[in-house]
Design a protein around this motif. Sequence first.
Motif, PDB file in Angstrom:
ATOM      1  N   ASP A   3       1.934   6.226 -12.174  1.00  0.00           N
ATOM      2  CA  ASP A   3       1.878   7.650 -11.826  1.00  0.00           C
ATOM      3  C   ASP A   3       2.509   7.816 -10.458  1.00  0.00           C
ATOM      4  OD1 ASP A   3       1.372  10.301 -11.717  1.00  0.00           O
ATOM      5  OD2 ASP A   3      -0.767  10.090 -11.235  1.00  0.00           O
ATOM      6  N   ARG A   4       3.831   7.961 -10.435  1.00  0.00           N
ATOM      7  CA  ARG A   4       4.533   8.085  -9.163  1.00  0.00           C
ATOM      8  C   ARG A   4       4.305   9.456  -8.559  1.00  0.00           C
ATOM      9  NH1 ARG A   4      10.372   5.064  -9.747  1.00  0.00           N
ATOM     10  NH2 ARG A   4       9.589   3.157 -10.731  1.00  0.00           N
ATOM     11  N   LYS A   5       4.213   9.435  -7.225  1.00  0.00           N
ATOM     12  CA  LYS A   5       4.078  10.707  -6.523  1.00  0.00           C
ATOM     13  C   LYS A   5       4.634  10.556  -5.118  1.00  0.00           C
ATOM     14  CE  LYS A   5      -0.671   9.693  -5.115  1.00  0.00           C
ATOM     15  NZ  LYS A   5      -2.088  10.138  -5.187  1.00  0.00           N
ATOM     16  N   LEU A   6       4.825  11.671  -4.461  1.00  0.00           N
ATOM     17  CA  LEU A   6       5.411  11.666  -3.123  1.00  0.00           C
ATOM     18  C   LEU A   6       4.290  11.548  -2.095  1.00  0.00           C
ATOM     19  CD1 LEU A   6       8.300  11.956  -1.993  1.00  0.00           C
ATOM     20  CD2 LEU A   6       7.760  14.348  -1.504  1.00  0.00           C
ATOM     21  N   ASP A   7       4.456  10.527  -1.210  1.00  0.00           N
ATOM     22  CA  ASP A   7       3.472  10.334  -0.150  1.00  0.00           C
ATOM     23  C   ASP A   7       3.653  11.432   0.898  1.00  0.00           C
ATOM     24  OD1 ASP A   7       1.428   8.677   1.261  1.00  0.00           O
ATOM     25  OD2 ASP A   7       3.036   8.527   2.738  1.00  0.00           O
ATOM     26  N   GLU A   8       2.566  12.133   1.233  1.00  0.00           N
ATOM     27  CA  GLU A   8       2.651  13.295   2.131  1.00  0.00           C
ATOM     28  C   GLU A   8       3.007  12.890   3.558  1.00  0.00           C
ATOM     29  OE1 GLU A   8      -1.023  15.337   1.884  1.00  0.00           O
ATOM     30  OE2 GLU A   8      -0.736  15.992  -0.212  1.00  0.00           O
ATOM     31  N   GLU A   9       2.540  11.744   4.027  1.00  0.00           N
ATOM     32  CA  GLU A   9       2.753  11.364   5.431  1.00  0.00           C
ATOM     33  C   GLU A   9       4.158  10.839   5.679  1.00  0.00           C
ATOM     34  OE1 GLU A   9      -0.185   8.860   7.074  1.00  0.00           O
ATOM     35  OE2 GLU A   9      -1.879  10.063   6.376  1.00  0.00           O
ATOM     36  N   THR A  10       4.679  10.034   4.738  1.00  0.00           N
ATOM     37  CA  THR A  10       5.988   9.413   4.956  1.00  0.00           C
ATOM     38  C   THR A  10       7.107  10.109   4.203  1.00  0.00           C
ATOM     39  OG1 THR A  10       5.651   7.901   3.103  1.00  0.00           O
ATOM     40  CG2 THR A  10       4.880   7.160   5.280  1.00  0.00           C
ATOM     41  N   GLY A  11       6.763  10.861   3.204  1.00  0.00           N
ATOM     42  CA  GLY A  11       7.788  11.500   2.388  1.00  0.00           C
ATOM     43  C   GLY A  11       8.482  10.549   1.446  1.00  0.00           C
ATOM     44  N   VAL A  12       7.898   9.335   1.251  1.00  0.00           N
ATOM     45  CA  VAL A  12       8.481   8.324   0.361  1.00  0.00           C
ATOM     46  C   VAL A  12       7.699   8.295  -0.949  1.00  0.00           C
ATOM     47  CG1 VAL A  12       9.006   5.875   0.064  1.00  0.00           C
ATOM     48  CG2 VAL A  12       9.233   6.948   2.318  1.00  0.00           C
ATOM     49  N   GLU A  13       8.417   8.166  -2.032  1.00  0.00           N
ATOM     50  CA  GLU A  13       7.768   8.109  -3.336  1.00  0.00           C
ATOM     51  C   GLU A  13       7.003   6.785  -3.490  1.00  0.00           C
ATOM     52  OE1 GLU A  13       9.114   9.215  -7.861  1.00  0.00           O
ATOM     53  OE2 GLU A  13      10.303   7.719  -6.793  1.00  0.00           O
ATOM     54  N   THR A  14       5.844   6.834  -4.135  1.00  0.00           N
ATOM     55  CA  THR A  14       5.078   5.611  -4.395  1.00  0.00           C
ATOM     56  C   THR A  14       5.598   4.925  -5.654  1.00  0.00           C
ATOM     57  OG1 THR A  14       3.411   6.712  -5.763  1.00  0.00           O
ATOM     58  CG2 THR A  14       3.048   6.694  -3.370  1.00  0.00           C
ATOM     59  N   THR A  15       5.156   3.675  -5.829  1.00  0.00           N
ATOM     60  CA  THR A  15       5.582   2.929  -7.019  1.00  0.00           C
ATOM     61  C   THR A  15       4.844   3.376  -8.272  1.00  0.00           C
ATOM     62  OG1 THR A  15       3.931   1.207  -6.610  1.00  0.00           O
ATOM     63  CG2 THR A  15       6.126   0.888  -5.630  1.00  0.00           C
ATOM     64  N   GLY A  16       3.754   4.116  -8.090  1.00  0.00           N
ATOM     65  CA  GLY A  16       2.987   4.595  -9.230  1.00  0.00           C
ATOM     66  C   GLY A  16       1.805   3.722  -9.580  1.00  0.00           C
ATOM     67  N   HIS A  17       1.663   2.599  -8.883  1.00  0.00           N
ATOM     68  CA  HIS A  17       0.538   1.707  -9.150  1.00  0.00           C
ATOM     69  C   HIS A  17      -0.530   1.884  -8.086  1.00  0.00           C
ATOM     70  CE1 HIS A  17       2.893  -0.306 -12.230  1.00  0.00           C
ATOM     71  NE2 HIS A  17       3.886  -0.395 -11.360  1.00  0.00           N
ATOM     72  N   SER A  18      -1.781   1.720  -8.487  1.00  0.00           N
ATOM     73  CA  SER A  18      -2.899   1.900  -7.561  1.00  0.00           C
ATOM     74  C   SER A  18      -3.899   0.770  -7.769  1.00  0.00           C
ATOM     75  CB  SER A  18      -3.568   3.259  -7.811  1.00  0.00           C
ATOM     76  OG  SER A  18      -4.714   3.393  -6.995  1.00  0.00           O
ATOM     77  N   TRP A  19      -4.322   0.154  -6.628  1.00  0.00           N
ATOM     78  CA  TRP A  19      -5.339  -0.882  -6.661  1.00  0.00           C
ATOM     79  C   TRP A  19      -6.503  -0.443  -5.777  1.00  0.00           C
ATOM     80  CZ3 TRP A  19      -0.149  -1.725  -6.160  1.00  0.00           C
ATOM     81  CH2 TRP A  19       0.473  -2.473  -7.183  1.00  0.00           C
ATOM     82  N   ASP A  20      -7.597  -0.129  -6.390  1.00  0.00           N
ATOM     83  CA  ASP A  20      -8.766   0.343  -5.654  1.00  0.00           C
ATOM     84  C   ASP A  20      -8.414   1.487  -4.709  1.00  0.00           C
ATOM     85  OD1 ASP A  20     -10.374  -1.553  -6.890  1.00  0.00           O
ATOM     86  OD2 ASP A  20     -10.009  -3.054  -5.315  1.00  0.00           O
ATOM     87  N   GLY A  21      -7.550   2.391  -5.186  1.00  0.00           N
ATOM     88  CA  GLY A  21      -7.165   3.533  -4.383  1.00  0.00           C
ATOM     89  C   GLY A  21      -6.035   3.274  -3.413  1.00  0.00           C
ATOM     90  N   ILE A  22      -5.599   2.019  -3.337  1.00  0.00           N
ATOM     91  CA  ILE A  22      -4.497   1.676  -2.431  1.00  0.00           C
ATOM     92  C   ILE A  22      -3.191   1.765  -3.211  1.00  0.00           C
ATOM     93  CG2 ILE A  22      -3.505  -0.111  -0.961  1.00  0.00           C
ATOM     94  CD1 ILE A  22      -6.337  -1.222  -0.618  1.00  0.00           C
ATOM     95  N   GLU A  23      -2.234   2.528  -2.675  1.00  0.00           N
ATOM     96  CA  GLU A  23      -0.955   2.716  -3.342  1.00  0.00           C
ATOM     97  C   GLU A  23       0.167   2.116  -2.508  1.00  0.00           C
ATOM     98  OE1 GLU A  23      -1.439   6.786  -5.848  1.00  0.00           O
ATOM     99  OE2 GLU A  23      -1.300   7.003  -3.667  1.00  0.00           O
ATOM    100  N   GLU A  24       1.275   1.747  -3.170  1.00  0.00           N
ATOM    101  CA  GLU A  24       2.405   1.084  -2.513  1.00  0.00           C
ATOM    102  C   GLU A  24       3.593   2.025  -2.455  1.00  0.00           C
ATOM    103  OE1 GLU A  24       5.134  -2.956  -3.026  1.00  0.00           O
ATOM    104  OE2 GLU A  24       3.840  -2.258  -4.661  1.00  0.00           O
TER     105      GLU A  24
END
Length: 287
Positions: A3-24
């Motif tokens: 589930d990719r989305k745009l990170d609000e702080e950096t403006g960089v798209e995430t990979t869509g993976h989440s581990w215990d709420g931690i996204e890359e």
Amino acid sequence: MSDRKLDEETGVETTGHSWDGIEELNNPLPRWWLWTLYITIIWGIGYTIAYPAWPMISGATAGMKEWSTRGNVAQDIASHQEQNAELVTALLAAEMTVLREDADLNRYAVARGGAVFRAQCSQCHGSGAAGAVGYPNLLDNDWLWGGSMEAIIHTVRHGVRNDTDNDAHYSEMPAFADLLEKEEIAATIEYVLSLSKQEHDQTLVPIGAELFADNCSSCHGDAGLGDPDMGAPNLADAIWLYGGNRDALSYTIENARFGVMPAWGQRLSEEDVRAVSAYVHALGGGE
């Protein structure tokens, strides 16, 4: 599912993976890292072209350089043989009983013999030649077949009780379990223990002495001192090939022993036979 989305702080798209709420964050790889990867790939392809690399049915690709570790070893061996050709010739022509009079040749023979010993003999006699149960100690002066230079060379060249060399040393002790009663064997053991001044039953010694004289003295001698010409061990010292306690002596007398040594003259070159004999003789127990 990602589930990719745009990170609000950096403006960089995430990979869509989440581990215990931690996204890359899906940041691009550093360019220096990518270029290093590309260079190593190119180097690897070039290496497989230049050197042996790809396995085939009967071997590997030779490579444009036709480099070979075996070829290098062969060159090193040839170079070594060329450098020592004069010493080898001298060793083959030398009178081994006076080898020590030629310091340089003796040094070469002992050094070469040490290498041969460690490669071919240490498995049985030990890396330090101290032997083990059933394998003679080559550091002492107790020799079954003689410890002179000539005797050692003969033993190395022809071996002991093997079935490949007609000149091998040969002796065979009977299995007295079929020849003597249990009580007679026990008395003989007490006599043998008395010969080497171990703790023994003095009441059985006279009986054992008589049995020894009738059955054992023809090989070991009247006093149990052995006979190198027959390969019969000295029973009056503290050196035992298979052990000198009651259990070991009982097994030896009842079942006999039959140690075998290969005929190294069939496996080694003549110069190596001479060299390893010189090494063994120089260990300190040579006569």
